[in-house]
Design an enzyme around this catalytic site. Structure first.
Site, PDB file in Angstrom:
ATOM      1  N   GLU A 268       0.807  -1.225   0.000  1.00 39.30           N
ATOM      2  CA  GLU A 268       0.000   0.000   0.000  1.00 39.30           C
ATOM      3  C   GLU A 268       0.838   1.271   0.000  1.00 39.30           C
ATOM      4  O   GLU A 268       0.311   2.357  -0.239  1.00 39.30           O
ATOM      5  CB  GLU A 268      -0.954  -0.008   1.191  1.00 39.30           C
TER       6      GLU A 268
ATOM      7  N   GLU B 147       7.096 -21.694   8.795  1.00 41.94           N
ATOM      8  CA  GLU B 147       7.521 -20.763   9.836  1.00 41.94           C
ATOM      9  C   GLU B 147       8.574 -21.358  10.762  1.00 41.94           C
ATOM     10  O   GLU B 147       9.257 -20.633  11.482  1.00 41.94           O
ATOM     11  CB  GLU B 147       6.323 -20.292  10.649  1.00 41.94           C
TER      12      GLU B 147
END
Length: 319
Positions: A104, A135
Site C-alpha cells: 500500500e 515458519e
C-alpha cells in the site's frame, strides 16, 4: 548450512524445536482466555459483540507502544533518507500484514516498490494459503533475507505474534550480520524477536477470545502498529503536506479525482485550474501545489522540491 558471512555459526536444525525459545505455555497469546468460557453458547448478536469488544485491547496495546514506535521511526529515517529500503519479515498472519503494508505504500505515497520488500515464510503461495511448517524453518528465513541483499542502509521490520517464530529469527540474524537496522514487533514480552531487535515494539494484547487465534486482536494490533510506523516514516520523508497525501500515485479514476481535490484544498483554486496544473506537473500533486502556490511553472516547482529534499513546506517557504 554454513553461511560464508559467519562460517563458525550454524543455525538451529529447522526440523527440530529450538530449546532456547519460550514454550507455548509461557506465551500470553497462547493462554486460554478466561473471560468467555461459554463463547460457543452465545447468541449470534452477543457473540459478534464479544468479538468486537475484545478488539479494543488491540487499540490499547498499540497506543501503549507509541513511544517505541516513535523511536523506531527516528532510528529508521536516516537510513531511508540515504536510499535504504523497508524490508518486512513474518509468517502467517504477520507475514500477510507485512505484505499489505508494503504494497500500500506505492499507491498512497508513491514509494517505489523496490524499496518496500515483503518477505513471508513459505513465499508468495503463503499469501493465499497456509504453508505448513514454513515458519519453523529458521535457515530459510536467513536465506530469504540474504537473498534480497540487505545492507546497512536497509530497515527490517520483523513481525511475529509469538515473538519466537524461527523463520523470522533467521531473517533477523541475517539482517544483523548485514548491518541492517532491525525493528521487532511481537505480542509477548521478553521474546527473541524483541530482545534481538535494535528497536523493540511490544504489542501486549494478552490471550485471544478464541484461545490462540492470533489473527484476532494480536493481528489487529500489528496492523495498527505497521500503519502508524510506515505512515510516520512517509510523513517525515515529505510525502505529506499538512495532512494531505501529496505524493499519491493516481492510477485509477478515484485517485485521479482525489488528486484534483487535494490540489484544490491546498491552493484554494477551482477544479479546472487544478486539473490543468496536474497535467503540467505530470500528475504529481506536490509539484502542482507548489507551482500554483508560487505562481511558477511546473519545472521550476519540481526543481524547488528537489532542492528541498521533496518537502513541500520547505519548498514553499524558500522564496
Amino acid at each position: 548450512m554454513t553461511h560464508p558471512t559467519n562460517p563458525d555459526a550454524r543455525l538451529p536444525n529447522p526440523g527440530l524445536p529450538d530449546p532456547h525459545l519460550p514454550g507455548p505455555a509461557s506465551l500470553r497469546t497462547e493462554a486460554v482466555n478466561a473471560a468467555h468460557p461459554d463463547l460457543d453458547q452465545l447468541g449470534t448478536a452477543d457473540l459478534v459483540q464479544a468479538l468486537l469488544d475484545d478488539q479494543r485491547h488491540a487499540v490499547d496495546a498499540a497506543r501503549r507502544a507509541g513511544p517505541a514506535l516513535g523511536s523506531a521511526a527516528d532510528a529508521a529515517l536516516p537510513r531511508l533518507r540515504r536510499g535504504g529500503r523497508l524490508l518486512y519479515a513474518g509468517a502467517g498472519t504477520s507475514g500477510r500484514l507485512g505484505v499489505l503494508d508494503a504494497t500500500e505504500l506505492t499507491p498512497t505515497f508513491s514509494w517505489p516498490p523496490a524499496r518496500a520488500v515483503p518477505l513471508i515464510a513459505g513465499g508468495e503461495r503463503a499469501i493465499r494459503e497456509a504453508v505448513e511448517g514454513a515458519e519453523d524453518d529458521r535457515e530459510d528465513g536467513y536465506a530469504a533475507l540474504r537473498g534480497v541483499g540487505a545492507g546497512p542502509d536497509d530497515v527490517l521490520i520483523a513481525v511475529a505474534a509469538s515473538g519466537t517464530t524461527p523463520w523470522v529469527l533467521g531473517a533477523m540474524q541475517a539482517a544483523r550480520e548485514s548491518g541492517t537496522l532491525v525493528i521487532g514487533l511481537a505480542n509477548n514480552a521478553g521474546t527473541p524477536v524483541l530482545t534481538g531487535a535494535d528497536c523493540a515494539v511490544l504489542l501486549d494484547t494478552g490471550p485471544e477470545i478464541i484461545s490462540g487465534s492470533t489473527r484476532l486482536k494480536a493481528g489487529t494490533a500489528q496492523k495498527i502498529a505497521l500503519n502508524a510506523l510506515s505512515s510516520a516514516l512517509m510523513v517525515r520523508l515529505g510525502k505529506v503536506y499538512g495532512n494531505l497525501m501529496v505524493d499519491l500515485k493516481a492510477t485509477n479514476a478515484k485517485l485521479e479525482a482525489r488528486a484534483v481535490r487535494l490540489v484544490q484544498h491546498a491552493t484554494g483554486c477551482e477544479e479546472p485550474r487544478a486539473r490543468a496544473a496536474l497535467v503540467e506537473a505530470g500528475g504529481q500533486v506536490k509539484t502542482a501545489i507548489v507551482a500554483l502556490r508560487l505562481g511558477i511553472p511546473a519545472d521550476e516547482a519540481r526543481a524547488r522540491l528537489d532542492a528541498a529534499g521533496g518537502q513541500a513546506r520547505a519548498a514553499l517557504d524558500a522564496r
